[in-house]
Design a protein around this motif. Sequence first.
Motif, PDB file in Angstrom:
ATOM      1  N   LEU A   1      47.603  39.205 -26.488  1.00  0.00           N
ATOM      2  CA  LEU A   1      47.071  38.346 -25.425  1.00  0.00           C
ATOM      3  C   LEU A   1      45.739  37.710 -25.854  1.00  0.00           C
ATOM      4  N   ARG A   2      45.577  37.538 -27.148  1.00  0.00           N
ATOM      5  CA  ARG A   2      44.317  36.983 -27.633  1.00  0.00           C
ATOM      6  C   ARG A   2      44.154  35.506 -27.297  1.00  0.00           C
ATOM      7  N   ASP A   3      45.236  34.854 -26.848  1.00  0.00           N
ATOM      8  CA  ASP A   3      45.123  33.455 -26.453  1.00  0.00           C
ATOM      9  C   ASP A   3      44.646  33.290 -25.018  1.00  0.00           C
ATOM     10  N   VAL A   4      44.562  34.389 -24.262  1.00  0.00           N
ATOM     11  CA  VAL A   4      44.043  34.333 -22.890  1.00  0.00           C
ATOM     12  C   VAL A   4      42.522  34.332 -22.960  1.00  0.00           C
ATOM     13  N   PRO A   5      41.863  33.322 -22.403  1.00  0.00           N
ATOM     14  CA  PRO A   5      40.394  33.216 -22.523  1.00  0.00           C
ATOM     15  C   PRO A   5      39.642  34.141 -21.559  1.00  0.00           C
ATOM     16  N   PHE A   6      39.728  35.431 -21.815  1.00  0.00           N
ATOM     17  CA  PHE A   6      39.025  36.415 -20.991  1.00  0.00           C
ATOM     18  C   PHE A   6      37.517  36.252 -21.128  1.00  0.00           C
ATOM     19  N   VAL A   7      36.787  36.612 -20.048  1.00  0.00           N
ATOM     20  CA  VAL A   7      35.331  36.720 -20.091  1.00  0.00           C
ATOM     21  C   VAL A   7      34.933  38.010 -19.381  1.00  0.00           C
ATOM     22  N   THR A   8      33.792  38.555 -19.760  1.00  0.00           N
ATOM     23  CA  THR A   8      33.242  39.713 -19.059  1.00  0.00           C
ATOM     24  C   THR A   8      32.055  39.260 -18.214  1.00  0.00           C
ATOM     25  N   ILE A   9      31.825  39.955 -17.105  1.00  0.00           N
ATOM     26  CA  ILE A   9      30.703  39.652 -16.203  1.00  0.00           C
ATOM     27  C   ILE A   9      30.013  40.968 -15.870  1.00  0.00           C
ATOM     28  N   ASP A  10      28.796  41.114 -16.339  1.00  0.00           N
ATOM     29  CA  ASP A  10      28.078  42.389 -16.206  1.00  0.00           C
ATOM     30  C   ASP A  10      26.580  42.133 -16.096  1.00  0.00           C
ATOM     31  N   PRO A  11      25.801  43.173 -15.768  1.00  0.00           N
ATOM     32  CA  PRO A  11      24.342  43.022 -15.763  1.00  0.00           C
ATOM     33  C   PRO A  11      23.827  42.658 -17.148  1.00  0.00           C
ATOM     34  N   PRO A  12      22.644  42.046 -17.233  1.00  0.00           N
ATOM     35  CA  PRO A  12      22.078  41.670 -18.534  1.00  0.00           C
ATOM     36  C   PRO A  12      21.933  42.879 -19.448  1.00  0.00           C
TER      37      PRO A  12
ATOM     38  N   SER B   1      32.508  45.481   2.131  1.00  0.00           N
ATOM     39  CA  SER B   1      31.871  45.597   0.812  1.00  0.00           C
ATOM     40  C   SER B   1      30.366  45.706   0.998  1.00  0.00           C
ATOM     41  N   LEU B   2      29.795  46.726   0.397  1.00  0.00           N
ATOM     42  CA  LEU B   2      28.362  46.974   0.516  1.00  0.00           C
ATOM     43  C   LEU B   2      27.676  46.501  -0.756  1.00  0.00           C
ATOM     44  N   GLU B   3      26.871  45.458  -0.637  1.00  0.00           N
ATOM     45  CA  GLU B   3      26.183  44.894  -1.799  1.00  0.00           C
ATOM     46  C   GLU B   3      24.813  45.565  -1.931  1.00  0.00           C
ATOM     47  N   VAL B   4      24.764  46.599  -2.762  1.00  0.00           N
ATOM     48  CA  VAL B   4      23.523  47.354  -2.926  1.00  0.00           C
ATOM     49  C   VAL B   4      22.665  46.673  -3.982  1.00  0.00           C
ATOM     50  N   PRO B   5      21.504  46.166  -3.606  1.00  0.00           N
ATOM     51  CA  PRO B   5      20.666  45.452  -4.569  1.00  0.00           C
ATOM     52  C   PRO B   5      19.973  46.402  -5.532  1.00  0.00           C
ATOM     53  N   GLU B   6      19.760  45.925  -6.748  1.00  0.00           N
ATOM     54  CA  GLU B   6      19.001  46.696  -7.722  1.00  0.00           C
ATOM     55  C   GLU B   6      17.513  46.616  -7.387  1.00  0.00           C
ATOM     56  N   GLN B   7      16.815  47.737  -7.578  1.00  0.00           N
ATOM     57  CA  GLN B   7      15.375  47.773  -7.386  1.00  0.00           C
ATOM     58  C   GLN B   7      14.690  47.943  -8.741  1.00  0.00           C
TER      59      GLN B   7
ATOM     60  N   LEU C   1      24.123  38.377  -5.966  1.00  0.00           N
ATOM     61  CA  LEU C   1      24.668  37.030  -5.988  1.00  0.00           C
ATOM     62  C   LEU C   1      26.102  37.039  -5.483  1.00  0.00           C
ATOM     63  N   PRO C   2      26.576  35.919  -4.946  1.00  0.00           N
ATOM     64  CA  PRO C   2      27.985  35.854  -4.533  1.00  0.00           C
ATOM     65  C   PRO C   2      28.941  36.219  -5.660  1.00  0.00           C
ATOM     66  N   ALA C   3      28.606  35.832  -6.890  1.00  0.00           N
ATOM     67  CA  ALA C   3      29.487  36.131  -8.021  1.00  0.00           C
ATOM     68  C   ALA C   3      29.710  37.623  -8.198  1.00  0.00           C
ATOM     69  N   GLU C   4      28.720  38.433  -7.826  1.00  0.00           N
ATOM     70  CA  GLU C   4      28.879  39.878  -7.931  1.00  0.00           C
ATOM     71  C   GLU C   4      29.927  40.381  -6.943  1.00  0.00           C
ATOM     72  N   ALA C   5      29.911  39.841  -5.741  1.00  0.00           N
ATOM     73  CA  ALA C   5      30.902  40.236  -4.744  1.00  0.00           C
ATOM     74  C   ALA C   5      32.298  39.769  -5.150  1.00  0.00           C
ATOM     75  N   TRP C   6      32.399  38.552  -5.682  1.00  0.00           N
ATOM     76  CA  TRP C   6      33.715  38.053  -6.112  1.00  0.00           C
ATOM     77  C   TRP C   6      34.239  38.904  -7.265  1.00  0.00           C
ATOM     78  N   ASN C   7      33.371  39.206  -8.198  1.00  0.00           N
ATOM     79  CA  ASN C   7      33.768  40.027  -9.342  1.00  0.00           C
ATOM     80  C   ASN C   7      34.222  41.410  -8.883  1.00  0.00           C
ATOM     81  N   ALA C   8      33.500  41.992  -7.935  1.00  0.00           N
ATOM     82  CA  ALA C   8      33.870  43.307  -7.406  1.00  0.00           C
ATOM     83  C   ALA C   8      35.239  43.265  -6.741  1.00  0.00           C
TER      84      ALA C   8
END
Length: 519
Positions: A66-77, A230-236, A254-261
Motif C-alpha cells: 500500500l505504498r502508493d496510498v499517500p498516508f500522513v501522520t498527525i501528532d504533537p511537535p 469528546s473531551l478536549e483536554v488542553p496541554e499545559q 485545535l479542531p484538527a485534533e478533534a477530527w483526528n481523534a
Amino acid sequence: MPTRQLRLVRPAETPAPSPAVAIAEALDALRREMEVPEDFRADVLAEAEAAVRADRAVVGDGRVDLRDVPFVTIDPPGSMDLDQALHLERAAHDPGAPEGAAYVVHYAIADVGAFVEPGGAIDAEVHVRGTTLYAPDARTPLHPPVLSEGAASLLPDEDRPAAAWRVVLDARGEILDATVRRAVVRSTARLTYDEAQARVDAGDPADALLLLREVGELRLALERDRGGVSLEVPEQEIVAHDDGTFGLEFRSTLPAEAWNAQISLLTGIAAARLMRAGGVGVFRALPDADPRDLARLRRTARALGIDWPRETSYAELVPTLDSGVPRHAAFLNEATSLFRGASYEAFGGTGQEPGVPDDAAHAAIGAEYAHVTAPLRRLVDRYGTEVCLALCAGEQVPRWVLDALPGLPRTMARTGQRAGSYERAIVDVVEAALLAGREGEEFDGVVVDVEDDRERARRVEREGGDAGAVQRGQVVLTDPAVRAPVEGVDLPLGDPVRATLSEASVPGRRVLFTVGGRS
C-alpha cells in the motif's frame, strides 16, 4: 481516554532556586520512589536490535503493498513514536466500495506484532510496563526506542509494516464496512496539529486532508446523537517567569485534533464490531458517570465561574467550552475525573466462555469500543489488532493471543493504576510549585468534595487521635485553577469560601488549605 497533559522545558542554566529546577528535581525523586524504569534490560535491547535487523517491511506472504496510498501522520511537535497514519478519499475513487458508500478511510497502524516475539524478552518487559508513562519533562516508553521511535514507527519516507484498516462510510459518516490486513506503507509527511489545521484552513481542493474535516465533523455529530462526548483536554506548559516565579499556560486544542481523534475512535468502534461478530476480543468499557462525580464537577464549574444550567447535560455543556479560555481549560482538566471506572472486558480467550459481554459499552463514546490504534504506547492494542487481523483473514486467532486474553484486563488494570498514580503525583508537584512561597495567603474557591461521618471515623481510626470537628475535603480555587486538599470545621460543600494556604511543599508533593480555622 484523555488525561491531564503537562509539559516542562528543563532549564539549561537557571540560577537556583528556580521553580523549574525544583519541579525537575521533584519529578526525578518521584520516578525513583515509584521505581519507574530508566532504561531497558540488555536482553530486551538485544532482542529489539535483532528485530530491527530483520527487515519486516516486505511485501508478500500475506502483506500487501500500500505504498502508493499517500498516508500522513498527525501528532504533537517532536513526536517520534508514530502509531497511526491516515488517508481519506471519496468512495467514487474506490471501485470496491459498496453501494451507498461516500467515504473510504485508510488508517495504517504500526504493526508491533511484526517485531515482538510472543514469550520473548520484549514481550515479558512490555507486560510489566503495560503503557508508556508521561511526565512534563520526560517519557518512559513501553517499547525500546529503536522500535517505538525507529523501525516500528510510521516515520515519513520509510517503508513500514502496518495493520492497514479500510473503513467505508456512508454520507452520514456511519460505518458500512471495515476490514484490516497486514501491509507495507510509506507515510508521505509527518504533520503537527498546527500544520494539519493550516492545510485544512487553506482549502486547497486537491488536498485530501480536507476530508479530515468533513468526516471528522460527521463523526462528531454521530457521537452527539449517540450521547457520547469528546473531551478536549488542553496541554499545559510550565512557564518560568523573569521574577523567579512560574505559571501554567494552556495550549488550546485545535479542531484538527478533534477530527483526528474521531478517526481513531471510528477504528476502535469498527474493531469492537468485528470482535463481537467473531466472539473473541477485548473491549474497553466505561460505565455511566457516578452521580457524585457529576455533582462534584458542577461545583467545580461554579468555582471556575462557568454557567452550567441545571437542565443542561454534561454532554451538552462540553461542546460550548473553548479550551483557549483558561477557566474552560481548567474545567476540561477536572472533567477527566468522570472517566474513572474504565475497564477492559476480554472474551473468547483460552479457558473463557465464548460469549461476548452483554453490556460492555463505553459511556463517553456511546458505543462498544476496542483499543487497537496505539500499539507502540499501549500493550492491549497489539492483542486487539491481532484478533481483528485474524478475523478479517478468516483465520484462527493465534494461540498466543488467546492464551493472553484472560489475563490482559488484570495487566492493564495494574499498569493503568500505576500510570494514574504517577500522573496524580505529577499534578501534585506542579501545583505545589505554583503555590510555594504563598503560605498564609487567602484564595477564593469552592469546596467541591467533603468526607462524610463514616469516612471521618475511618480516618481517625487509621491515623489515631481525636478528629474533633475537623473535616477534610477538596477545594477548587478560582485563580489559579488548582484543586487541592482542604481542612476545616463543617466545610461548606458547594459554597464559595476564602481558603488559606497552609502548606505548599514541592519535595513533599503536598498542598493544604484551611477554611475557617482548625480545632
